[in-house]
Write a protein that holds these residues in place. Structure first.
Motif, PDB file in Angstrom:
ATOM      1  N   ARG A  20       5.721   0.931  11.809  1.00 35.79           N
ATOM      2  CA  ARG A  20       6.106   1.485  10.507  1.00 35.79           C
ATOM      3  C   ARG A  20       7.429   2.231  10.593  1.00 35.79           C
ATOM      4  O   ARG A  20       8.248   2.186   9.670  1.00 35.79           O
ATOM      5  CB  ARG A  20       5.020   2.441  10.011  1.00 35.79           C
ATOM      6  N   GLN A  28      11.012   0.866   4.184  1.00 36.69           N
ATOM      7  CA  GLN A  28       9.641   0.430   3.963  1.00 36.69           C
ATOM      8  C   GLN A  28       8.724   0.989   5.049  1.00 36.69           C
ATOM      9  O   GLN A  28       8.960   0.750   6.234  1.00 36.69           O
ATOM     10  CB  GLN A  28       9.542  -1.109   3.981  1.00 36.69           C
ATOM     11  N   ASN A  30       5.930   0.103   6.491  1.00 36.49           N
ATOM     12  CA  ASN A  30       5.061  -1.053   6.590  1.00 36.49           C
ATOM     13  C   ASN A  30       5.165  -1.629   7.991  1.00 36.49           C
ATOM     14  O   ASN A  30       6.263  -1.946   8.466  1.00 36.49           O
ATOM     15  CB  ASN A  30       5.446  -2.098   5.540  1.00 36.49           C
ATOM     16  N   ALA A 208       6.395  -6.237   2.584  1.00 37.17           N
ATOM     17  CA  ALA A 208       6.128  -4.837   2.246  1.00 37.17           C
ATOM     18  C   ALA A 208       6.032  -4.635   0.749  1.00 37.17           C
ATOM     19  O   ALA A 208       5.105  -3.977   0.257  1.00 37.17           O
ATOM     20  CB  ALA A 208       7.218  -3.946   2.832  1.00 37.17           C
ATOM     21  N   ARG A 209       6.988  -5.194   0.038  1.00 28.18           N
ATOM     22  CA  ARG A 209       7.033  -4.982  -1.412  1.00 28.18           C
ATOM     23  C   ARG A 209       7.918  -6.053  -2.029  1.00 28.18           C
ATOM     24  O   ARG A 209       9.151  -5.944  -1.977  1.00 28.18           O
ATOM     25  CB  ARG A 209       7.574  -3.591  -1.731  1.00 28.18           C
ATOM     26  N   HIS A 313       4.466   2.615   0.819  1.00 25.38           N
ATOM     27  CA  HIS A 313       3.235   2.015   1.305  1.00 25.38           C
ATOM     28  C   HIS A 313       2.552   2.948   2.313  1.00 25.38           C
ATOM     29  O   HIS A 313       2.524   2.667   3.504  1.00 25.38           O
ATOM     30  CB  HIS A 313       3.502   0.659   1.950  1.00 25.38           C
ATOM     31  N   ALA A 316       0.005   1.050   4.500  1.00 25.30           N
ATOM     32  CA  ALA A 316       0.305  -0.283   5.023  1.00 25.30           C
ATOM     33  C   ALA A 316       0.230  -0.305   6.544  1.00 25.30           C
ATOM     34  O   ALA A 316       0.469   0.687   7.186  1.00 25.30           O
ATOM     35  CB  ALA A 316       1.699  -0.704   4.575  1.00 25.30           C
TER      36      ALA A 316
END
Length: 316
Positions: A20, A28, A30, A208-209, A313, A316
């Motif tokens: 992460r 991000q 993630n 991630a997005r 996130h 995540a």
């Protein structure tokens, strides 16, 4: 790996936190994004991939010493990415592996410590530090240790990018090289080159997005177009060097609507001035443009972390 030093932390939790922290390079939090970023760098240069891992590990270890385990930065895995970027810069600008390794570790340590201090200093304006610590530390050692540029990053794919005259004469033929250059524009975020590395970074953002993948690609394309209008040459445009600051700016300011476009224009202007002065801008244009927009456009009725891309996130 700030969590890894605690006895009650499992190896899976530690590795996820570490991944992460790498994902934070593209804003991000993630783990899958972090793994894809490592893959993007590795496909361009295994040497740089090692630098990325060394810097991220150094940053997380130093952060576990200087920061609290329950701080906002630790909880959201914000410590490793500045160390990773500082180490990448060392290996990108220094050819000798031994010297690059020494500079990378020291730079990652200082970048992490500086990030901790800047986080506290910028709280009054509700501004994230982004990659500013890595940029400042790199600027400090760059005049002392950097080797002359080889030009490889600029020349990569240069033949595929038409000039502005060709674009005006045959606009339909311009779009394939534009798309490839916009994709390659994501690679320099991690000191890499090429459309393959850019595609992996775009995939990391999508995992991630998905909306952020669209924003980053559109930002890279817009940055490319603005640089072309500003007189950038074909080799620089094709290399992707004209897209990464605009892509990061698009990610960091997307929640501010039309102001995001002004931020991208401002970032490109800073890049053009830096290029004219012969100063390596790194990601400073993205940081400065994001700060300016966030200082003047932030809505006072929103909490400080509302829409913050650094914590999109948390699970995540």
């Amino acid at each position: 790996m700030s969590i890894a030093i605690h006895a009650d932390a499992g190896i899976g939790t530690s590795l996820r936190s570490f991944a992460r922290s790498i994902g934070q390079i593209v804003l991000q939090r993630n783990a899958a994004a972090g793994v894809l970023i490592v893959a993007a760098v590795f496909c361009c240069s295994p040497r740089l991939a090692c630098a990325l891992l060394i810097g991220a590990l150094t940053g997380n270890v130093i952060a576990s010493i200087i920061d609290d385990s329950d701080s906002h930065a630790t909880r959201n895995d914000l410590h490793g990415f500045n160390g990773a970027l500082a180490a990448l810069a060392a290996f990108a600008y220094i050819r000798d592996d031994a010297q690059a390794g020494a500079v990378a570790i020291v730079a990652a340590m200082f970048a992490t410590g500086l990030a901790h201090r800047l986080t506290l200093a910028l709280q009054r304006w509700r501004l994230p530090v982004y990659s500013s610590p890595a940029v400042l530390v790199t600027w400090c050692w760059l005049p002392l240790f950097s080797d002359p540029p080889s030009g490889a990053a600029v020349s990569a794919g240069a033949a595929a990018m038409p000039g502005m005259a060709a674009v005006l004469n045959a606009p339909h033929a311009f779009f394939p090289p534009l798309l490839k250059a916009a994709l390659a524009g994501l690679a320099p975020i991690v000191f890499s080159t090429g459309a393959v590395a850019g595609a992996l970074i775009l995939t990391a953002l999508y995992v991630a997005r998905p909306p952020d993948a669209v924003r980053a690609f559109a930002g890279s394309a817009l940055g490319l177009a603005l640089h072309a209008l500003g007189g950038a040459g074909g080799p620089a445009l094709a290399s992707g060097a004209c897209g990464f600051n605009a892509a990061l700016t698009a990610l960091s300011t997307s929640r501010f609507g039309i102001a995001a476009l002004a931020a991208i224009v401002f970032a490109v202007l800073i890049e053009r001035v830096a290029a004219w002065l012969g100063v390596p801008a790194l990601t400073a244009p993205f940081v400065l443009a994001s700060w300016v927009v966030q200082m003047f456009v932030q809505r006072p009725d929103l909490p400080a972390n509302h829409g913050d891309p650094n914590v999109v996130h948390p699970q995540a």
